[in-house]
Design an enzyme around this catalytic site. Structure first.
Site, PDB file in Angstrom:
ATOM      1  N   GLU A 105     -13.530  -4.812  -2.945  1.00  0.00           N
ATOM      2  CA  GLU A 105     -13.390  -4.635  -1.499  1.00  0.00           C
ATOM      3  C   GLU A 105     -14.734  -5.004  -0.907  1.00  0.00           C
ATOM      4  O   GLU A 105     -15.740  -4.360  -1.181  1.00  0.00           O
ATOM      5  CB  GLU A 105     -13.064  -3.179  -1.170  1.00  0.00           C
ATOM      6  N   ASP A 153       0.854  -1.180   0.000  1.00  0.00           N
ATOM      7  CA  ASP A 153       0.000   0.000   0.000  1.00  0.00           C
ATOM      8  C   ASP A 153       0.894   1.234   0.000  1.00  0.00           C
ATOM      9  O   ASP A 153       1.800   1.356   0.828  1.00  0.00           O
ATOM     10  CB  ASP A 153      -0.923  -0.003   1.223  1.00  0.00           C
TER      11      ASP A 153
END
Lengths: 281, 208
Positions: free
Chosen positions: A130, A11
């Site tokens: 997600e 990330d």
């Protein structure tokens, strides 16, 4: 033969590698390209960069990071975060990424999957899902790193993105992400059985046992891991705290080890998967 | 000594260029007939859709440049979709004609088997007829991991051109061919770590 893939997920926030819990509360861990290069040397199968802020003004820093990374590694690199148009895709691929991942743009305008697949080929287009479980046990999809809820059933959406031409699905369980409590087996199983394209399980891995479980109990043949990897390698990466200026850097400055995660190496992870799960060793 | 990376709008041009840069091999991404024909070697890369690729190649008159280049006998490398384009036809989306430099067609992976498609990830290449094959590019290779990303595979009419095969969950397909000065890979050597880079090192030896 099928060789399962262990994908390193990084990330990215601005110039830094970060890690959160449930996609939130980001900690700065270091320079992404330093971790990336080490992971490649140690035998990771693929890399996945997710720009978690994805604001337009930081676009150039992301492209520079892709260029820098692509110049020093020769395994596949997927980049996601903030991709809104075919032009964005073009820029990311030209910087040296091999695949791109979309979520928000695909939900707002599903046609972008079809258009992108037609121009760049299905295998270049990864769609990220997600997902989080609602009270009624139904998984629905979110965007913007789990911040925005969409009343769309995750399984229906997975089938739709396959029909539109997505080449792969990266399935992130928001409920499990960053917690170390293992993958969400239920939704991974349901989605990987509902589609014919490869599914990458993501969110919750802490040990090799978690990886074995998801790769044997579902049709997923790839996992994306981050905390397990980053905390496992933290002390191997040279830390220079003066380089960290942005974000929540206390964690790094105090040089605390993240106790919950064992020190590990990619080869140890892969060996622990044998004999049930084959990977490239 | 320059290598032409033939540009027809495929998306992995830059991965290939990066890879050549790392080996200090001078290369140019181009769709210019003159530049291609004067190069010491040419690479036809490819990620994308067959029909769109052929459309672009014809529009840019690159088919003519490719035919002329291959006639010179200089090394010609094709990767992934680039490999598939060398054959006569593909069943991707609708029936499409290819460059027809090699006989055979391009088919969807799996046949009637229930496999995950595309085939994405690392898999092994296994030499066929090991005694008779001695490709400069895959010298000392066998049972090595390479990176694959594809939904289609080539089915050459002439088995003799097949250099390696790959087994994807018991579905066995041709993963590289060599015919005269043409070498073509279904996998991505530019994405296959050190073993992949070595293939380009072997190309370097061949042209320097």
């Amino acid at each position: 033969m099928i060789y399962n893939r262990i994908i390193g997920r990084l990330d990215i926030k601005g110039p830094n590698l970060v890690k959160g819990i449930h996609l939130e509360g980001l900690r700065v861990l270091g320079k992404p390209d330093v971790f990336a290069k080490l992971y490649v040397e140690e035998g990771i199968d693929e890399l996945f960069y997710q720009d978690v802020v994805a604001s337009l003004y930081e676009r150039n820093s992301l492209l520079d990071l892709i260029k820098k990374t692509a110049n020093s590694i020769s395994i596949p690199l997927t980049v996601g975060g903030g991709i809104r148009s075919l032009n964005d895709i073009d820029q990311i691929l030209k910087s040296g990424a091999d695949k791109i991942a979309i979520n928000t743009a695909a939900i707002k305008n599903p046609e972008i999957i079809y258009q992108a697949a037609k121009v760049y080929g299905s295998s270049t287009i990864v769609v990220t899902l997600e997902v989080s479980k609602l009270i009624n046990n139904i998984h629905c999809v979110y965007t913007d790193n789990g911040r925005e809820f969409w009343d769309i059933n995750a399984i229906d959406w997975a089938k739709r993105v396959e029909n539109l031409g997505a080449g792969e699905i990266l399935l992130t369980s928001i409920d499990n992400e960053g917690t170390g409590k293992g993958f969400d087996i239920t939704i991974t199983q349901k989605i990987s059985e509902s589609v014919n394209i490869p599914v990458i399980a993501h969110g919750g891995a802490k040990t090799s046992i978690d990886i074995i479980k998801v790769l044997t109990e579902t049709q997923a043949r790839a996992v994306a891991i981050s905390s397990m990897l980053h905390y496992g390698y933290l002390d191997k990466v040279q830390l220079n705290s003066s380089n960290y200026e942005e974000g929540n850097t206390d964690f790094i400055k105090k040089n605390i080890n993240y106790k919950d995660y064992a020190k590990t190496s990619i080869i140890d992870i892969k060996k622990a998967l044998l004999p049930k799960i084959l990977t490239r060793i | 000594m320059t290598i032409a990376i033939i540009n027809y709008g495929a998306s992995n041009l830059y991965s290939v260029k990066n890879c050549l840069n790392r080996l200090n091999l001078k290369s140019i991404i181009t769709s210019d007939d003159e530049i291609i024909r004067q190069s010491s070697a040419a690479i036809l890369p490819g990620v994308g859709a067959f029909g769109q690729a052929m459309y672009n190649i014809k529009k840019l008159k690159l088919d003519y440049s490719i035919y002329k280049f291959i006639e010179t006998g200089k090394p010609f490398l094709a990767i992934c979709l680039g490999m598939q384009l060398l054959f006569e036809k593909s069943c991707e989306f609708s029936q499409n004609k290819g460059l027809g430099l090699l006989q055979g067609d391009v088919k969807l992976i799996g046949g009637n088997k229930n496999l995950k498609v595309p085939h994405i990830g690392w898999n092994k290449i296994n030499l066929v007829n090991r005694s008779t094959k001695n490709s400069v590019y895959l010298k000392n290779y066998d049972d090595d991991f390479m990176y694959f990303v594809h939904s289609y595979y080539v089915n050459p009419a002439d088995e003799k051109i097949v250099l390696t095969k790959t087994n994807y969950q018991d579905f066995i397909f041709c993963s590289s061919v060599e015919y005269k000065n043409i070498i073509a890979f279904q996998f991505h050597p530019e994405k296959s770590g050190e073993k992949g880079l070595n293939i380009f090192r072997n190309l370097k030896k061949k042209i320097s």
